[in-house]
Scaffold this motif. Structure first.
Motif, PDB file in Angstrom:
ATOM      1  N   LEU A   1     -33.829  13.073  19.681  1.00 13.05           N
ATOM      2  CA  LEU A   1     -32.965  12.224  20.507  1.00 13.05           C
ATOM      3  C   LEU A   1     -33.155  10.798  20.015  1.00 13.05           C
ATOM      4  N   ARG A   2     -32.085  10.198  19.518  1.00 12.25           N
ATOM      5  CA  ARG A   2     -32.189   8.838  18.989  1.00 12.25           C
ATOM      6  C   ARG A   2     -31.288   7.920  19.818  1.00 12.25           C
ATOM      7  N   PHE A   3     -31.890   6.887  20.410  1.00  8.48           N
ATOM      8  CA  PHE A   3     -31.160   5.957  21.258  1.00  8.48           C
ATOM      9  C   PHE A   3     -31.143   4.578  20.614  1.00  8.48           C
ATOM     10  N   GLY A   4     -30.133   3.775  20.972  1.00 11.54           N
ATOM     11  CA  GLY A   4     -30.165   2.372  20.611  1.00 11.54           C
ATOM     12  C   GLY A   4     -28.922   1.867  19.926  1.00 11.54           C
ATOM     13  N   ALA A   5     -28.688   0.563  20.061  1.00  9.73           N
ATOM     14  CA  ALA A   5     -27.545  -0.086  19.421  1.00  9.73           C
ATOM     15  C   ALA A   5     -27.614   0.094  17.911  1.00  9.73           C
ATOM     16  N   GLY A   6     -26.505   0.524  17.332  1.00 14.37           N
ATOM     17  CA  GLY A   6     -26.434   0.686  15.886  1.00 14.37           C
ATOM     18  C   GLY A   6     -27.039   1.966  15.356  1.00 14.37           C
ATOM     19  N   SER A   7     -27.555   2.810  16.229  1.00 13.83           N
ATOM     20  CA  SER A   7     -28.230   4.020  15.745  1.00 13.83           C
ATOM     21  C   SER A   7     -27.283   5.001  15.067  1.00 13.83           C
ATOM     22  N   VAL A   8     -25.964   4.859  15.317  1.00 12.34           N
ATOM     23  CA  VAL A   8     -25.013   5.751  14.653  1.00 12.34           C
ATOM     24  C   VAL A   8     -25.087   5.601  13.135  1.00 12.34           C
ATOM     25  N   GLY A   9     -25.535   4.436  12.659  1.00  9.53           N
ATOM     26  CA  GLY A   9     -25.637   4.231  11.222  1.00  9.53           C
ATOM     27  C   GLY A   9     -26.710   5.055  10.542  1.00  9.53           C
ATOM     28  N   SER A  10     -27.566   5.722  11.343  1.00 12.40           N
ATOM     29  CA  SER A  10     -28.679   6.480  10.764  1.00 12.40           C
ATOM     30  C   SER A  10     -28.428   7.979  10.693  1.00 12.40           C
ATOM     31  N   ILE A  11     -27.196   8.404  10.963  1.00 13.01           N
ATOM     32  CA  ILE A  11     -26.979   9.856  11.026  1.00 13.01           C
ATOM     33  C   ILE A  11     -27.139  10.525   9.670  1.00 13.01           C
ATOM     34  N   GLY A  12     -26.823   9.818   8.594  1.00 11.86           N
ATOM     35  CA  GLY A  12     -27.010  10.408   7.271  1.00 11.86           C
ATOM     36  C   GLY A  12     -28.470  10.732   7.007  1.00 11.86           C
ATOM     37  N   GLU A  13     -29.338   9.822   7.413  1.00 10.35           N
ATOM     38  CA  GLU A  13     -30.783  10.053   7.275  1.00 10.35           C
ATOM     39  C   GLU A  13     -31.226  11.281   8.065  1.00 10.35           C
TER      40      GLU A  13
ATOM     41  N   VAL B   1     -22.799  12.908  18.537  1.00 13.67           N
ATOM     42  CA  VAL B   1     -22.716  11.454  18.694  1.00 13.67           C
ATOM     43  C   VAL B   1     -21.704  11.170  19.806  1.00 13.67           C
ATOM     44  N   PRO B   2     -22.147  11.004  21.046  1.00 13.98           N
ATOM     45  CA  PRO B   2     -21.203  10.783  22.151  1.00 13.98           C
ATOM     46  C   PRO B   2     -20.603   9.382  22.104  1.00 13.98           C
ATOM     47  N   THR B   3     -19.333   9.289  22.480  1.00 14.11           N
ATOM     48  CA  THR B   3     -18.656   7.995  22.568  1.00 14.11           C
ATOM     49  C   THR B   3     -18.244   7.664  23.994  1.00 14.11           C
ATOM     50  N   THR B   4     -18.614   8.523  24.947  1.00 20.02           N
ATOM     51  CA  THR B   4     -18.425   8.237  26.365  1.00 20.02           C
ATOM     52  C   THR B   4     -19.746   8.460  27.078  1.00 20.02           C
ATOM     53  N   ALA B   5     -19.903   7.822  28.228  1.00 21.59           N
ATOM     54  CA  ALA B   5     -21.145   7.944  28.989  1.00 21.59           C
ATOM     55  C   ALA B   5     -20.895   8.837  30.196  1.00 21.59           C
TER      56      ALA B   5
END
Length: 386
Positions: free
Chosen positions: A11-23, A135-139
């Motif tokens: 579970l990865r949380f935080g602003a900008g964390s979507v940029g780490s999905i490739g990793e 990667v959810p885009t709604t809460a």
């Protein structure tokens, strides 16, 4: 008594964390992901942002944007064709509940084959599936952390609950910045959806100490931040707290199940194309009023955690305050009735018996503190119409 708790391994949380999905995908040993999303997220550039992040990590992504609201068995075929054409070895599920549910269904069918009808509850799927990063885009939906998917049978119009650990994503990336552009209506519906998940999980007959912890943590956050997020979509603190709450609520109901609200909301989506969150919001207050007498202490705890009752209130008074708050929330957040949605009374009344049977057949009402009869479900549908 032993209990099993199922959550994604990462579970990865935080602003900008979507940029780490490739990793994240690289750690799974896969290289050809397909991004399962919708046309809107393609049109605003979010899907391209995700695909670029994947390419930057050496992945070879494709994008499938053919998901639809309330996915059907027929709608899955185009996704399966896209997976086959790309030779996809993994899925990035990007969007709200419908794209994520679609992705989870595709991940299973791409490996298992067959038809979703064979997998509907009470069947539990425990087999192999393509790995999914959600990667959810709604809460609201919490689908990024659940072992469920909801697919409508195109032949029967039944909204099927399909369940089992095989649907659980391998990772969830919860980046609240993806929700900053959500309009007020979607913020309200998904926020009440998350609150429904948390409260139903807490009062469920399958509740356990771990799911209780997730549920109460979610309820407290929603009580403090839902109205803030609704009034000001740019409120970063409120958006982050609501995103966290939605994921916590998802983990709560994934491990305790949902109850009568969800059982009754699924037919509203199948027959009237009412979005899942809005359908829950329409039903939530009246079903809580119906159920509260059989779990007064539990509902009272929810009221106190939500911030609408205190320790000095009796349990009965606190539970009553919860029902009053849910009714007030529906008014303040402008939740429409079926009548205001333009559904004709005669059409509604004609479908009530069918919807009541479908609600009971889903199995979710059996988890409710007060298990209803078909007649009582029909009465509740009639009560919420206008």
């Amino acid at each position: 008594m032993s209990i099993d708790i199922h959550t994604p391994p990462v579970l990865r949380f935080g602003a900008g964390s979507v940029g780490s999905i490739g990793e994240l995908l690289a750690t799974m040993g896969v290289a050809r992901p397909i991004v399962v999303t919708d046309g809107f997220l393609v049109s605003v550039g979010v899907a391209a942002q995700v695909a670029d992040a994947l390419r930057a990590s050496g992945q070879e992504p494709a994008v499938f944007d053919g998901t639809i609201p309330d996915p059907t068995t027929d709608s899955l075929q185009a996704g399966l064709d896209a997976i086959s054409a790309h030779g996809a070895d993994s899925i990035v599920a990007l969007g709200g509940g419908s794209p994520i549910d679609t992705a989870k269904a595709l991940s299973v069918l791409a490996v298992r084959g067959g038809h979703m009808r064979e997998l509907k509850a009470p069947f539990q799927f425990t087999g192999e599936a393509l790995p999914v990063i959600a990667v959810p885009t709604t809460a609201g939906t919490g689908s990024e952390v659940t072992q469920f998917t909801i697919i409508t049978d195109s032949e029967t119009n039944e909204k099927m609950l399909c369940a089992g650990p095989g649907y659980l994503p391998k990772a969830a990336v919860v980046d609240f910045e993806l929700t900053l552009s959500m309009p007020p209506r979607l913020t309200a519906d998904t926020g009440i959806d998350a609150l429904t998940h948390a409260i139903e999980a807490y009062v469920s007959r399958k509740a356990n100490p771990v799911s209780d912890t997730y549920a109460l943590a979610a309820i407290g956050r929603i009580g403090r931040f839902l109205r803030r997020a609704y009034r000001d979509g740019a409120d970063r603190v409120a958006r982050e707290e609501m995103m966290t709450a939605a994921t916590l609520a998802g983990m709560a109901f994934s491990n305790a199940s949902v109850a009568l609200v969800h059982g009754m909301s699924r037919p509203l989506g199948a027959h009237f194309q009412i979005a899942h969150g809005m359908a829950n919001a329409m039903l939530f207050a009246e079903i809580t009023a119906f159920s509260v007498q059989d779990a007064v202490e539990r509902y009272a705890t929810c009221a106190r955690e939500l911030g609408v009752a205190s320790a000095e209130d009796t349990d009965a008074a606190a539970a009553d305050r919860l029902v009053a708050e849910l009714r007030a929330l529906a008014v303040e957040l402008e939740v429409p009735t079926p009548a205001l949605r333009g559904i004709e009374r005669a059409t509604w009344d004609a479908l009530v018996p069918v919807m009541a049977q479908q609600a009971l057949a889903s199995g979710s009402p059996n988890n409710n503190p007060r298990v209803p009869t078909a007649e009582q479900v029909a009465q509740l549908y009639t009560a919420i119409y206008a």
